[in-house]
Design an enzyme around this catalytic site. Sequence first.
Site, short mmCIF file in Angstrom:
data_model
loop_
_atom_site.label_atom_id
_atom_site.label_comp_id
_atom_site.label_asym_id
_atom_site.label_seq_id
_atom_site.Cartn_x
_atom_site.Cartn_y
_atom_site.Cartn_z
N LYS A 192 12.81 34.88 57.64
CA LYS A 192 12.44 36.30 57.75
C LYS A 192 12.09 36.63 59.20
O LYS A 192 11.29 35.93 59.83
CB LYS A 192 11.27 36.63 56.83
CG LYS A 192 10.94 38.11 56.78
CD LYS A 192 9.98 38.42 55.64
CE LYS A 192 9.61 39.91 55.61
NZ LYS A 192 10.80 40.76 55.38
N HIS A 209 6.39 34.55 53.30
CA HIS A 209 7.84 34.69 53.14
C HIS A 209 8.55 33.45 53.66
O HIS A 209 7.95 32.60 54.33
CB HIS A 209 8.37 35.93 53.88
CG HIS A 209 8.07 37.21 53.18
ND1 HIS A 209 6.90 37.90 53.35
CD2 HIS A 209 8.81 37.94 52.29
CE1 HIS A 209 6.92 38.99 52.60
NE2 HIS A 209 8.07 39.04 51.95
#
EC number: 1.17.1.8
Length: 251
Positions: free
Chosen positions: A146, A142
Site C-alpha cells: 500500500k 494494511h
Amino acid sequence: MIRIILSGAHGRMGKVIADMVANNPTYEIVAGIDRKKGPLAPFPVYGSLSEVKEEADVVIDFSYFETVPTLLKDTQKKALPIVIATTGLPAATLNQMKKIAETIPVFFSANMSLGINVLIQALQQITPNLESDFDIEMIEKHHNQKKDAPSGTALLLADSINEVCQTKKEYLFGRQGNHNENLRSQMGIHAVRGGTIPGEHTVLFAGQDELIELKHTALSRDIFANGALKAASFLVTQAPGFYSMKELLSN
C-alpha cells in the site's frame, strides 16, 4: 444487465471485480482501462477511456490517484456515471469530482465496504457522548504494497468523528519525542504496513479506567468489490449529482 467499464483492470481490485462479475449475471464488464494494455479475458483493455469503443452504462474506477483527473474528464465527455473507489486522492481531484457531478452522476467513497460505512454511523452516534471524557486514537493496518499512509479509510473515519465533535480534533500522524502533551484535542492516527493484510482499522476511546474499541477487519478484497458493484447498481438510476455510501445505505 449493467454494462461496466473497469478502470484499473489489471490491478488487484480490478481482478477481484472481474472474477466476481464472471459469476454474477446482473453485470457484464464490456471493457477495461489500464496503463498496462492487453486483454483480460473476456474483455479488451485500453490505455484510456477515450479509446474505448464499447457501449456501457457505468464506469468503476479502482486505479491510481494520478490517473483519476483524466478519467473524470473522459467520463464527462462520454456522459457516463462513474464510481470512484481509488484512494489517496488530493483535494484538487475531489473538487474536480464535485464539479463534474453537476453534469453526470458521480459516486465516491474512500472505502467501499458496507461494514466500514455502518461503523461510521456508529462512531457518529457514540462520539458526542464520549468526546469530553475520552481520548480518541486510531490504528490502521494494511499490506506492505500500500502506497498511501494513513489510509483513505483512516481519514474517512477520523473525519466522520470530527464532524460530530464539539471541539474539532487535530490529527497527529504517529507520536515521537520525549515531551508530548498528548492533548485530548488531538487524535493520533497510526499506520502499520506489513505482509498481506487487506485492511484493519481500530478506533480507541480511552477514558479513566475504561476502554472502548470499535474495530473493522477486512478478510478479503471481495467486500470492496461487492460494495463497488452495489454502488454501480445504485448510480445508474440516479440524476447527475455527487453520491456516497450515505445515500446508498439510506436508499
